[in-house]
Design an enzyme around this catalytic site. Structure first.
Site, mmCIF file in Angstrom:
data_model
loop_
_atom_site.group_PDB
_atom_site.id
_atom_site.type_symbol
_atom_site.label_atom_id
_atom_site.label_comp_id
_atom_site.label_asym_id
_atom_site.label_seq_id
_atom_site.Cartn_x
_atom_site.Cartn_y
_atom_site.Cartn_z
ATOM 1 N N CYS A 152 -3.621 52.037 22.584
ATOM 2 C CA CYS A 152 -4.688 52.962 22.188
ATOM 3 C C CYS A 152 -5.907 52.810 23.086
ATOM 4 O O CYS A 152 -6.307 51.699 23.445
ATOM 5 C CB CYS A 152 -5.099 52.683 20.739
ATOM 6 S SG CYS A 152 -4.007 53.455 19.558
ATOM 7 N N ASP B 276 -9.619 48.797 12.144
ATOM 8 C CA ASP B 276 -8.562 49.810 12.077
ATOM 9 C C ASP B 276 -8.796 50.820 10.953
ATOM 10 O O ASP B 276 -8.125 51.850 10.907
ATOM 11 C CB ASP B 276 -7.193 49.135 11.874
ATOM 12 C CG ASP B 276 -6.668 48.527 13.161
ATOM 13 O OD1 ASP B 276 -7.167 48.891 14.246
ATOM 14 O OD2 ASP B 276 -5.760 47.683 13.090
ATOM 15 N N LYS C 194 3.158 47.317 10.809
ATOM 16 C CA LYS C 194 3.366 47.449 12.265
ATOM 17 C C LYS C 194 2.818 46.221 12.994
ATOM 18 O O LYS C 194 3.477 45.665 13.854
ATOM 19 C CB LYS C 194 2.659 48.708 12.765
ATOM 20 C CG LYS C 194 2.547 48.788 14.280
ATOM 21 C CD LYS C 194 1.853 50.048 14.733
ATOM 22 C CE LYS C 194 0.375 49.914 14.978
ATOM 23 N NZ LYS C 194 -0.037 49.172 16.178
ATOM 24 N N ASN C 195 1.606 45.818 12.630
ATOM 25 C CA ASN C 195 0.961 44.735 13.373
ATOM 26 C C ASN C 195 1.545 43.359 13.047
ATOM 27 O O ASN C 195 1.174 42.361 13.667
ATOM 28 C CB ASN C 195 -0.551 44.736 13.120
ATOM 29 C CG ASN C 195 -1.226 45.891 13.840
ATOM 30 O OD1 ASN C 195 -0.589 46.601 14.622
ATOM 31 N ND2 ASN C 195 -2.510 46.093 13.562
ATOM 32 N N ARG D 20 -10.193 46.343 26.246
ATOM 33 C CA ARG D 20 -9.121 45.492 25.736
ATOM 34 C C ARG D 20 -8.528 44.533 26.768
ATOM 35 O O ARG D 20 -7.356 44.634 27.135
ATOM 36 C CB ARG D 20 -8.025 46.342 25.088
ATOM 37 C CG ARG D 20 -8.584 47.221 24.006
ATOM 38 C CD ARG D 20 -7.522 47.935 23.227
ATOM 39 N NE ARG D 20 -6.955 47.125 22.173
ATOM 40 C CZ ARG D 20 -6.069 47.572 21.300
ATOM 41 N NH1 ARG D 20 -5.648 48.794 21.357
ATOM 42 N NH2 ARG D 20 -5.600 46.783 20.363
HETATM 43 C C1 UD1 Z 1 -4.939 43.754 17.020
HETATM 44 C C2 UD1 Z 1 -4.287 44.906 16.298
HETATM 45 C C3 UD1 Z 1 -5.217 46.107 16.271
HETATM 46 C C4 UD1 Z 1 -6.578 45.701 15.675
HETATM 47 C C5 UD1 Z 1 -7.135 44.473 16.375
HETATM 48 C C6 UD1 Z 1 -8.403 43.944 15.708
HETATM 49 C C7 UD1 Z 1 -1.951 44.527 16.766
HETATM 50 C C8 UD1 Z 1 -0.715 44.974 17.444
HETATM 51 N N1 UD1 Z 1 -3.062 45.236 16.984
HETATM 52 O O1 UD1 Z 1 -5.185 44.177 18.362
HETATM 53 O O2 UD1 Z 1 -4.623 47.118 15.482
HETATM 54 O O3 UD1 Z 1 -7.473 46.770 15.827
HETATM 55 O O4 UD1 Z 1 -6.169 43.412 16.362
HETATM 56 O O5 UD1 Z 1 -8.184 43.690 14.361
HETATM 57 O O6 UD1 Z 1 -1.928 43.576 16.007
HETATM 58 N N2 UD1 Z 1 -10.470 40.616 23.525
HETATM 59 C C9 UD1 Z 1 -10.927 40.042 24.684
HETATM 60 N N3 UD1 Z 1 -10.039 39.285 25.414
HETATM 61 C C10 UD1 Z 1 -8.754 39.084 25.022
HETATM 62 C C11 UD1 Z 1 -8.306 39.664 23.816
HETATM 63 C C12 UD1 Z 1 -9.198 40.433 23.088
HETATM 64 O O7 UD1 Z 1 -12.077 40.217 25.059
HETATM 65 O O8 UD1 Z 1 -8.009 38.381 25.728
HETATM 66 C C13 UD1 Z 1 -11.402 41.459 22.721
HETATM 67 C C14 UD1 Z 1 -10.911 42.908 22.628
HETATM 68 O O9 UD1 Z 1 -11.294 43.660 23.750
HETATM 69 C C15 UD1 Z 1 -11.593 43.364 21.372
HETATM 70 C C16 UD1 Z 1 -11.586 42.100 20.500
HETATM 71 O O10 UD1 Z 1 -11.391 41.004 21.389
HETATM 72 O O11 UD1 Z 1 -12.893 43.760 21.625
HETATM 73 C C17 UD1 Z 1 -10.501 42.074 19.450
HETATM 74 O O12 UD1 Z 1 -9.239 42.203 20.046
HETATM 75 P P1 UD1 Z 1 -7.935 41.553 19.429
HETATM 76 O O13 UD1 Z 1 -8.266 40.874 18.153
HETATM 77 O O14 UD1 Z 1 -7.264 40.772 20.497
HETATM 78 O O15 UD1 Z 1 -7.074 42.828 19.122
HETATM 79 P P2 UD1 Z 1 -5.552 43.114 19.477
HETATM 80 O O16 UD1 Z 1 -4.745 41.894 19.290
HETATM 81 O O17 UD1 Z 1 -5.493 43.836 20.763
#
Ligand code: UD1
Length: 421
Positions: free
Chosen positions: A119, A309, A23-24, A124
């Site tokens: 989720c 995850d 999915k990711n 986030r």
């Molecule tokens: C992706 C995955 C999700 C997984 C996560 C971490 C997808 C569709 N989803 O989510 O299943 O749990 O990676 O492995 O691929 N953050 C910030 N600012 C930002 C972006 C992120 O502070 O602009 C923080 C988030 O709040 C979180 C951390 O960084 O605490 C990790 O987030 P991120 O790696 O971006 O996760 P996703 O891409 O949302």
């Protein structure tokens, strides 16, 4: 209303299971199909509600999509994009929809996107995506719940990510693929799904080097072409079945897996006395009845650390392991949503700041519980497979976001799970 699962424990799960495409990996690749006007076919695509929502979003922008779910082939043609505005109707459904911001900027010079849903596992934010795009020359405004970004032409830039965010790495990589000049991104995420996205983009004519390391160099190109790309297997789904084998003291053989992507999970399972063996076609996970499953400590980290995850799956496993385990969540600030529900099933868990302290009990008890999000829901489902008595699990729509027919596939391995619509 969301469906329910009625889960009746039915002993050890055994047999073969074929793991779906990730999915990711699919969701960012679908966003990346907006970078070209030519048709792209994505293979190994699982039939998930998140995939359906992403297709709905792409269609609302003017792209054509066609999905042959039986073959897992999804074709997108984004020749005619007729709007730069993404509808809340779609974006509210999944966070990954925000990934269209880079491609929209690169293709149309502007994008108006509602802040994403998905989720409920923490605040986030998307600040790192936006900082990167701003460094590439985009002007960004935040109004009435929308992000408005514009850039007549994106320029390559040097970008250091404050945190190796998966989504921000993907957004910036996609935007940089069509920017003018070179982008150097440092401290970026190294998850296998990042490498898969880079492989898709490079096959389409992009020039991206270093994906999978913490420094990625992208030389912008004028245009990308249509390609066919098969996405990698889903390591999180694989982890779900691995823990199902461990929890039910069963023996499951997983095919269509990349053992390298599962190293942190394999290491933890071995540490708690569960056997994991590479086979010619996959991985076999099995329990040796002479060994009890023992407690361990886990800290979630960006790849190649232990994946956030899979934290909920291991919490379910540790709930009945011998001894005390400490699970520390460092990636998301609100990812212990399953704890209250596991406690209703008799688990002994205390939360202390970002750690959960789990005293293993001999057996959990079936109860009425609800999934709060995708992986927390899968964790509860796993716990129920080995509890005493029947569990009624609500909120199954969360599980359907990321798993294709999970109950039917567990049932084929010997589980007894009924879906009530
Ligand atoms: C992706 C995955 C999700 C997984 C996560 C971490 C997808 C569709 N989803 O989510 O299943 O749990 O990676 O492995 O691929 N953050 C910030 N600012 C930002 C972006 C992120 O502070 O602009 C923080 C988030 O709040 C979180 C951390 O960084 O605490 C990790 O987030 P991120 O790696 O971006 O996760 P996703 O891409 O949302």
């Amino acid at each position: 209303m969301s469906d329910k699962f009625i889960i009746t424990p039915n002993g050890a799960l055994t047999g073969d299971v074929h793991i779906s495409g990730a999915k990711n990996a699919v969701l960012p690749v679908l966003a990346a199909t907006l970078l070209t006007g030519q048709p792209c076919t994505v293979q190994n695509v699982p039939d998930l509600s998140d995939v359906e929502a992403m297709c709905g979003l792409l269609e609302s922008l003017g792209a054509g999509t066609s999905f042959d779910a039986s073959k897992g082939n999804l074709t997108v043609c984004a020749e005619n994009l007729n709007t730069h505005e993404a509808a809340y109707e779609w974006v509210g459904k999944l966070r990954a929809s925000f990934l269209i911001i880079g491609p929209m900027l690169a293709r149309l010079g502007k994008a108006k996107i509602p802040l994403p849903g998905g989720c409920a596992i923490g605040s986030r934010p998307v600040d790192l995506h936006l900082k990167g795009l701003a460094a590439m020359g985009a002007e960004i405004e935040h109004t009435h719940g929308f992000i408005c970004a514009s850039a007549p032409k994106l320029r390559g830039a040097k970008i250091y990510l404050d945190f190796p965010s998966v989504g921000a790495t993907e957004s910036i990589m996609m935007a940089a693929a069509l920017a003018e000049g070179q982008t150097i991104m440092e401290n970026c995420a190294v998850e296998p799904e990042i490498v898969d996205l880079a492989n898709f983009l490079n096959a389409a004519g992009a020039d991206i080097r270093g994906a999978g390391t913490d420094t990625v160099k992208i030389n912008g190109t004028r245009a990308l072409r249509g390609v066919t790309h098969a996405v990698i297997p889903d390591r999180i789904e694989a982890g779900t079945f691995m823990v199902a084998a461990a929890l039910t003291r069963g023996d499951i053989h997983l095919t269509n897996v990349m053992a390298d992507h599962l190293k942190p999970v394999t290491a933890k399972l071995k540490e708690v006395n569960v056997n994991v063996m590479e086979t010619e076609s996959g991985l076999r996970v099995f329990h040796d009845p002479t060994m009890e499953v023992i407690a361990t400590d886990i800290k979630t980290m960006p790849f190649p650390g232990f994946p956030t995850d899979m934290q909920a799956f291991f919490m379910s496993l540790m709930a009945t392991a011998a001894g005390t385990s400490i699970i520390t969540e460092t990636v998301f600030e609100n990812r212990f949503m399953q704890v209250g529900e596991l406690k209703r099933m008799g688990a002994e868990i205390k939360i202390e700041s970002r750690s959960a302290v789990i005293e293993g009990v001999p057996k959990l008890a079936g109860a009425q519980v609800t999934a709060s999000d995708l992986r927390a829901g899968a964790g509860l489902m796993l716990a129920a497979l080995n509890a005493d008595g029947v569990t009624e699990l609500g909120g199954v729509s969360h599980i359907d976001r990321g798993y294709c027919a999970l109950e039917a596939r567990l049932n084929r391995l010997g589980a007894d799970i009924q879906r009530i619509s």
